[in-house]
Design a protein around this motif. Sequence first.
Motif, PDB file in Angstrom:
ATOM      1  N   TRP A 183     105.798  40.327  30.870  1.00  0.00           N
ATOM      2  CA  TRP A 183     105.065  39.092  30.600  1.00  0.00           C
ATOM      3  C   TRP A 183     103.722  39.083  31.341  1.00  0.00           C
ATOM      4  O   TRP A 183     102.705  38.630  30.813  1.00  0.00           O
ATOM      5  N   LEU A 184     103.732  39.586  32.567  1.00  0.00           N
ATOM      6  CA  LEU A 184     102.511  39.619  33.374  1.00  0.00           C
ATOM      7  C   LEU A 184     101.421  40.426  32.684  1.00  0.00           C
ATOM      8  O   LEU A 184     100.282  39.971  32.537  1.00  0.00           O
ATOM      9  N   PHE A 185     101.774  41.620  32.239  1.00  0.00           N
ATOM     10  CA  PHE A 185     100.784  42.472  31.578  1.00  0.00           C
ATOM     11  C   PHE A 185     100.326  41.876  30.247  1.00  0.00           C
ATOM     12  O   PHE A 185      99.129  41.897  29.927  1.00  0.00           O
ATOM     13  N   LEU A 186     101.252  41.352  29.467  1.00  0.00           N
ATOM     14  CA  LEU A 186     100.923  40.816  28.148  1.00  0.00           C
ATOM     15  C   LEU A 186      99.970  39.624  28.242  1.00  0.00           C
ATOM     16  O   LEU A 186      98.910  39.607  27.601  1.00  0.00           O
ATOM     17  N   VAL A 187     100.345  38.639  29.046  1.00  0.00           N
ATOM     18  CA  VAL A 187      99.555  37.403  29.120  1.00  0.00           C
ATOM     19  C   VAL A 187      98.181  37.661  29.743  1.00  0.00           C
ATOM     20  O   VAL A 187      97.170  37.101  29.286  1.00  0.00           O
ATOM     21  N   GLU A 188      98.110  38.522  30.756  1.00  0.00           N
ATOM     22  CA  GLU A 188      96.834  38.736  31.436  1.00  0.00           C
ATOM     23  C   GLU A 188      95.907  39.691  30.689  1.00  0.00           C
ATOM     24  O   GLU A 188      94.748  39.832  31.050  1.00  0.00           O
ATOM     25  N   GLY A 189      96.396  40.333  29.619  1.00  0.00           N
ATOM     26  CA  GLY A 189      95.533  41.185  28.813  1.00  0.00           C
ATOM     27  C   GLY A 189      94.780  40.443  27.726  1.00  0.00           C
ATOM     28  O   GLY A 189      93.711  40.881  27.279  1.00  0.00           O
ATOM     29  N   VAL A 190      95.309  39.295  27.313  1.00  0.00           N
ATOM     30  CA  VAL A 190      94.708  38.559  26.193  1.00  0.00           C
ATOM     31  C   VAL A 190      93.306  38.026  26.489  1.00  0.00           C
ATOM     32  O   VAL A 190      92.416  38.115  25.622  1.00  0.00           O
ATOM     33  N   PRO A 191      93.018  37.445  27.673  1.00  0.00           N
ATOM     34  CA  PRO A 191      91.680  36.888  27.899  1.00  0.00           C
ATOM     35  C   PRO A 191      90.539  37.880  27.707  1.00  0.00           C
ATOM     36  O   PRO A 191      89.447  37.489  27.269  1.00  0.00           O
ATOM     37  N   ALA A 192      90.748  39.146  28.024  1.00  0.00           N
ATOM     38  CA  ALA A 192      89.677  40.138  27.863  1.00  0.00           C
ATOM     39  C   ALA A 192      89.267  40.271  26.403  1.00  0.00           C
ATOM     40  O   ALA A 192      88.079  40.429  26.088  1.00  0.00           O
ATOM     41  N   VAL A 193      90.229  40.205  25.503  1.00  0.00           N
ATOM     42  CA  VAL A 193      89.926  40.303  24.076  1.00  0.00           C
ATOM     43  C   VAL A 193      89.087  39.108  23.629  1.00  0.00           C
ATOM     44  O   VAL A 193      88.096  39.252  22.896  1.00  0.00           O
ATOM     45  N   VAL A 194      89.463  37.924  24.093  1.00  0.00           N
ATOM     46  CA  VAL A 194      88.711  36.707  23.738  1.00  0.00           C
ATOM     47  C   VAL A 194      87.291  36.766  24.300  1.00  0.00           C
ATOM     48  O   VAL A 194      86.309  36.438  23.612  1.00  0.00           O
ATOM     49  N   LEU A 195      87.150  37.220  25.544  1.00  0.00           N
ATOM     50  CA  LEU A 195      85.835  37.271  26.180  1.00  0.00           C
ATOM     51  C   LEU A 195      84.922  38.317  25.548  1.00  0.00           C
ATOM     52  O   LEU A 195      83.691  38.202  25.627  1.00  0.00           O
ATOM     53  N   SER A 196      85.491  39.339  24.923  1.00  0.00           N
ATOM     54  CA  SER A 196      84.648  40.323  24.246  1.00  0.00           C
ATOM     55  C   SER A 196      83.838  39.665  23.133  1.00  0.00           C
ATOM     56  O   SER A 196      82.673  40.030  22.893  1.00  0.00           O
ATOM     57  N   VAL A 197      84.429  38.685  22.466  1.00  0.00           N
ATOM     58  CA  VAL A 197      83.720  37.943  21.413  1.00  0.00           C
ATOM     59  C   VAL A 197      82.585  37.119  22.017  1.00  0.00           C
ATOM     60  O   VAL A 197      81.476  37.048  21.464  1.00  0.00           O
ATOM     61  N   ALA A 198      82.856  36.508  23.191  1.00  0.00           N
ATOM     62  CA  ALA A 198      81.822  35.702  23.856  1.00  0.00           C
ATOM     63  C   ALA A 198      80.629  36.569  24.262  1.00  0.00           C
ATOM     64  O   ALA A 198      79.470  36.156  24.102  1.00  0.00           O
ATOM     65  N   LEU A 199      80.885  37.767  24.782  1.00  0.00           N
ATOM     66  CA  LEU A 199      79.789  38.663  25.151  1.00  0.00           C
ATOM     67  C   LEU A 199      78.984  39.071  23.917  1.00  0.00           C
ATOM     68  O   LEU A 199      77.739  39.098  23.958  1.00  0.00           O
ATOM     69  N   TRP A 200      79.660  39.402  22.869  1.00  0.00           N
ATOM     70  CA  TRP A 200      78.984  39.819  21.635  1.00  0.00           C
ATOM     71  C   TRP A 200      78.072  38.701  21.106  1.00  0.00           C
ATOM     72  O   TRP A 200      76.968  38.960  20.621  1.00  0.00           O
ATOM     73  N   LYS A 201      78.499  37.469  21.251  1.00  0.00           N
ATOM     74  CA  LYS A 201      77.766  36.341  20.674  1.00  0.00           C
ATOM     75  C   LYS A 201      76.639  35.849  21.565  1.00  0.00           C
ATOM     76  O   LYS A 201      75.560  35.484  21.075  1.00  0.00           O
ATOM     77  N   TRP A 202      76.843  35.846  22.894  1.00  0.00           N
ATOM     78  CA  TRP A 202      75.928  35.109  23.768  1.00  0.00           C
ATOM     79  C   TRP A 202      75.133  35.955  24.760  1.00  0.00           C
ATOM     80  O   TRP A 202      74.218  35.442  25.403  1.00  0.00           O
ATOM     81  N   LEU A 203      75.440  37.231  24.924  1.00  0.00           N
ATOM     82  CA  LEU A 203      74.747  38.017  25.950  1.00  0.00           C
ATOM     83  C   LEU A 203      73.507  38.695  25.373  1.00  0.00           C
ATOM     84  O   LEU A 203      73.629  39.546  24.492  1.00  0.00           O
ATOM     85  N   PRO A 204      72.305  38.375  25.864  1.00  0.00           N
ATOM     86  CA  PRO A 204      71.104  39.094  25.403  1.00  0.00           C
ATOM     87  C   PRO A 204      71.006  40.458  26.084  1.00  0.00           C
ATOM     88  O   PRO A 204      71.466  40.632  27.213  1.00  0.00           O
ATOM     89  N   ASP A 205      70.399  41.415  25.419  1.00  0.00           N
ATOM     90  CA  ASP A 205      70.264  42.749  26.007  1.00  0.00           C
ATOM     91  C   ASP A 205      69.319  42.769  27.198  1.00  0.00           C
ATOM     92  O   ASP A 205      69.426  43.637  28.061  1.00  0.00           O
ATOM     93  N   GLY A 206      68.402  41.827  27.256  1.00  0.00           N
ATOM     94  CA  GLY A 206      67.453  41.756  28.367  1.00  0.00           C
ATOM     95  C   GLY A 206      66.581  40.532  28.231  1.00  0.00           C
ATOM     96  O   GLY A 206      66.718  39.755  27.267  1.00  0.00           O
ATOM     97  N   PRO A 207      65.653  40.301  29.166  1.00  0.00           N
ATOM     98  CA  PRO A 207      64.791  39.114  29.101  1.00  0.00           C
ATOM     99  C   PRO A 207      64.009  38.999  27.790  1.00  0.00           C
ATOM    100  O   PRO A 207      63.789  37.899  27.297  1.00  0.00           O
ATOM    101  N   ARG A 208      63.585  40.113  27.218  1.00  0.00           N
ATOM    102  CA  ARG A 208      62.787  40.057  25.990  1.00  0.00           C
ATOM    103  C   ARG A 208      63.598  39.588  24.787  1.00  0.00           C
ATOM    104  O   ARG A 208      63.044  39.100  23.809  1.00  0.00           O
ATOM    105  N   GLU A 209      64.932  39.732  24.866  1.00  0.00           N
ATOM    106  CA  GLU A 209      65.792  39.309  23.756  1.00  0.00           C
ATOM    107  C   GLU A 209      66.398  37.928  23.975  1.00  0.00           C
ATOM    108  O   GLU A 209      67.173  37.460  23.133  1.00  0.00           O
ATOM    109  N   ALA A 210      66.085  37.281  25.082  1.00  0.00           N
ATOM    110  CA  ALA A 210      66.688  35.985  25.411  1.00  0.00           C
ATOM    111  C   ALA A 210      65.917  34.868  24.715  1.00  0.00           C
ATOM    112  O   ALA A 210      64.810  34.494  25.139  1.00  0.00           O
ATOM    113  N   ALA A 211      66.500  34.316  23.665  1.00  0.00           N
ATOM    114  CA  ALA A 211      65.824  33.258  22.907  1.00  0.00           C
ATOM    115  C   ALA A 211      65.679  31.982  23.726  1.00  0.00           C
ATOM    116  O   ALA A 211      64.829  31.135  23.411  1.00  0.00           O
TER     117      ALA A 211
END
Length: 426
Positions: free
Chosen positions: A175-203
């Motif tokens: 249970w420990l491994f299963l439950v604590e692995g899920v947040p990383a998958v969710v956060l990968s979507v957040a990085l893809w959507k909201w992280l700019p590559d650098g200052p020049r790409e930050a809208a």
Amino acid sequence: MRPLEAALRKARWRLLPLLSICYLVAYMDRANISFAADTMSRDLGFTPKIYGLGAGLFFVSYALCEVPSNKLLLRFGARRWLARIMLTWGVLAAAMMFVHTSASFYGMRLLLGVAEAGYFPGVVYYLSQWFPPVERARALSRFYVAFPLSSVVMGAVAGALLRLNGRLHLHGWQWLFLVEGVPAVVLSVALWKWLPDGPREAAWLEIEEREALEAALHAGGMYLSHGSAEGALGRVLRDSRLWVLGTFYFFALGTSYALSFFLPSLLGALTQWPAGQVGWLISLGGVVSAGAMLLFAVSSDRTGERRWHVAGAVLAMGGLLLAAGLHMEGSFAAAALLLTAVAYSAMQGPLLALATTLVPGVDGALFIAAFNTFGIIGGFVGPYWMGWMRELTGGYAVGIGLLCVPCVVAGGCILWLTRERSALQA
């Protein structure tokens, strides 16, 4: 508010919380095995040596993939590459629940190391492209504060997850491994959507804010390149500062992981408390460590001093470990071990600020990854050392006490590296 101040304020709020939460999850998925150690070893028949080797094997594949991962980050951009890392390690962290033999344990730890490699040095390099040197220790500590806070979260939730033992025919450690692995998958979507590559790409940066930030970074040398990207790795490997700083990190991080991967078991034996109470004790230590990390970073940035903020902390670790090893009983030893973790956390902001100012530009990305690789190799050696010493001596005291030696060597490396005033300036 001046444009530079406005730009830095936006970067602090839009980048640091997200990247810090991601690292908190990453470290939990890397180190939650320490909370699963006793029950998993009992269920699967693992000896301390098997556990120590499996815990350490993560760092072998992690170390081998650090520099290639940062090279790929430069090629694909921070947003895509960091999101990829989050996704793959989340899936593999959850898949640790399927371990059933020592071979599968070793294999999954190796795969997890491949998946997670590059996140930490990638983010450190990425943040050096956002925050000028006078702000860097504070910015990096606000990211890296996730390291001690991961102990708070793990300590708070691990006991509850382990108590799910038997639910749906799963062991508590599964249970420990299963439950604590899920947040990383969710956060990968957040990085893809909201992280700019650098200052020049930050809208979200205004034109004058972006220009002011880039001017400050140019003044700090972070956009200067020492040459072409093709020859960067060779230049980095020929830099003697890498080998000195890498030796420091090999011993410092190896010592930290030698302690942290066995800390729940150590504290349980010293206090005679159940797993749930030990988890809360580790959580308390994590809160203190987080506070020490932030305070040391503020002090280091304000004074421009890196040398003794780092060397003093690692030498204090050595003294505390020696004291604990000589008197491995009760609350005294437990307090010394927890304070060792506090000292390690405290020096991280000044250390990373020093590392990111030694080599700028493209070379800096590979310098950070290579420097971190030394530490990760130490992260393999440390847990294996502790498991081996426990089997050899029948206890932890000798292994803990002897960890004072690598701390002294690490302190000497920093003192030698920073002997010239130019290396100390923020």
